[in-house]
Design a protein around this motif. Sequence first.
Motif, PDB file in Angstrom:
ATOM      1  N   VAL A 114       7.671   2.862  -2.042  1.00 37.10           N
ATOM      2  CA  VAL A 114       8.252   3.779  -3.015  1.00 37.10           C
ATOM      3  C   VAL A 114       8.056   3.278  -4.441  1.00 37.10           C
ATOM      4  O   VAL A 114       7.807   4.067  -5.348  1.00 37.10           O
ATOM      5  CB  VAL A 114       9.749   3.987  -2.716  1.00 37.10           C
ATOM      6  N   ASN A 115       8.154   1.959  -4.648  1.00 37.01           N
ATOM      7  CA  ASN A 115       8.008   1.457  -6.013  1.00 37.01           C
ATOM      8  C   ASN A 115       6.631   1.730  -6.600  1.00 37.01           C
ATOM      9  O   ASN A 115       6.471   1.828  -7.799  1.00 37.01           O
ATOM     10  CB  ASN A 115       8.383  -0.022  -6.112  1.00 37.01           C
ATOM     11  N   LEU A 116       5.610   1.893  -5.770  1.00 32.63           N
ATOM     12  CA  LEU A 116       4.295   2.267  -6.290  1.00 32.63           C
ATOM     13  C   LEU A 116       4.266   3.745  -6.695  1.00 32.63           C
ATOM     14  O   LEU A 116       3.529   4.128  -7.596  1.00 32.63           O
ATOM     15  CB  LEU A 116       3.206   1.984  -5.246  1.00 32.63           C
ATOM     16  N   MET A 117       5.058   4.563  -6.005  1.00 33.80           N
ATOM     17  CA  MET A 117       5.150   5.975  -6.378  1.00 33.80           C
ATOM     18  C   MET A 117       5.816   6.141  -7.736  1.00 33.80           C
ATOM     19  O   MET A 117       5.451   6.978  -8.527  1.00 33.80           O
ATOM     20  CB  MET A 117       5.961   6.756  -5.338  1.00 33.80           C
ATOM     21  N   VAL A 118       6.834   5.311  -7.968  1.00 33.77           N
ATOM     22  CA  VAL A 118       7.582   5.395  -9.227  1.00 33.77           C
ATOM     23  C   VAL A 118       6.699   4.932 -10.356  1.00 33.77           C
ATOM     24  O   VAL A 118       6.593   5.503 -11.383  1.00 33.77           O
ATOM     25  CB  VAL A 118       8.872   4.550  -9.159  1.00 33.77           C
TER      26      VAL A 118
ATOM     27  N   MET B  24       0.808  -1.221   0.000  1.00 34.73           N
ATOM     28  CA  MET B  24       0.000   0.000   0.000  1.00 34.73           C
ATOM     29  C   MET B  24       0.844   1.275   0.000  1.00 34.73           C
ATOM     30  O   MET B  24       0.514   2.233  -0.652  1.00 34.73           O
ATOM     31  CB  MET B  24      -0.920   0.012   1.228  1.00 34.73           C
ATOM     32  N   TRP B  25       1.933   1.304   0.761  1.00 31.59           N
ATOM     33  CA  TRP B  25       2.707   2.532   0.955  1.00 31.59           C
ATOM     34  C   TRP B  25       4.179   2.277   0.688  1.00 31.59           C
ATOM     35  O   TRP B  25       4.998   2.297   1.584  1.00 31.59           O
ATOM     36  CB  TRP B  25       2.531   3.062   2.384  1.00 31.59           C
TER      37      TRP B  25
END
Length: 142
Positions: free
Chosen positions: A138-142, A135-136
């Motif tokens: 860094v790879n999801l932000m990228v 859910m939280w």
Amino acid sequence: MNKLFHLFCGCSFLMLTLFACQPETKNTETSISTKNMMFDQLLQDYYEAGLKLKPIEATMAGDNRYNHLFPNFLSDEYRLDLRTYYGNYLSRLSKISDSDLSDTEQISKKLLKWECEINLAELEFRKDLFPIDQMWTVNLMV
């Protein structure tokens, strides 16, 4: 009914115009706040240093100055930078007396103190040893 509606709209517009054109009254809290530039500078420094330390949050806030940075969030060096950052602002904050601050500034001081303390406590928890969070992360932000 139509005439009544137009009369109501006209009166509302007239009242809005009259109140909107009133000269602004000086907010006493704002004038008190300007007396303590040291606290204001502390808040500004905290924000600016935080943007550099957390470039993804800076980008999400619309500040593109740190788009070229991507820290290693799992490294001991980054954790030390965070510990230094929060510890530094916690010690700077302790030097400011509550009696010099307005009510609003006292609330800001308490919030900043809490944020520094809770983030220092979080650094004691080795979250980097856990699997990647779906859910939280860094790879999801990228």
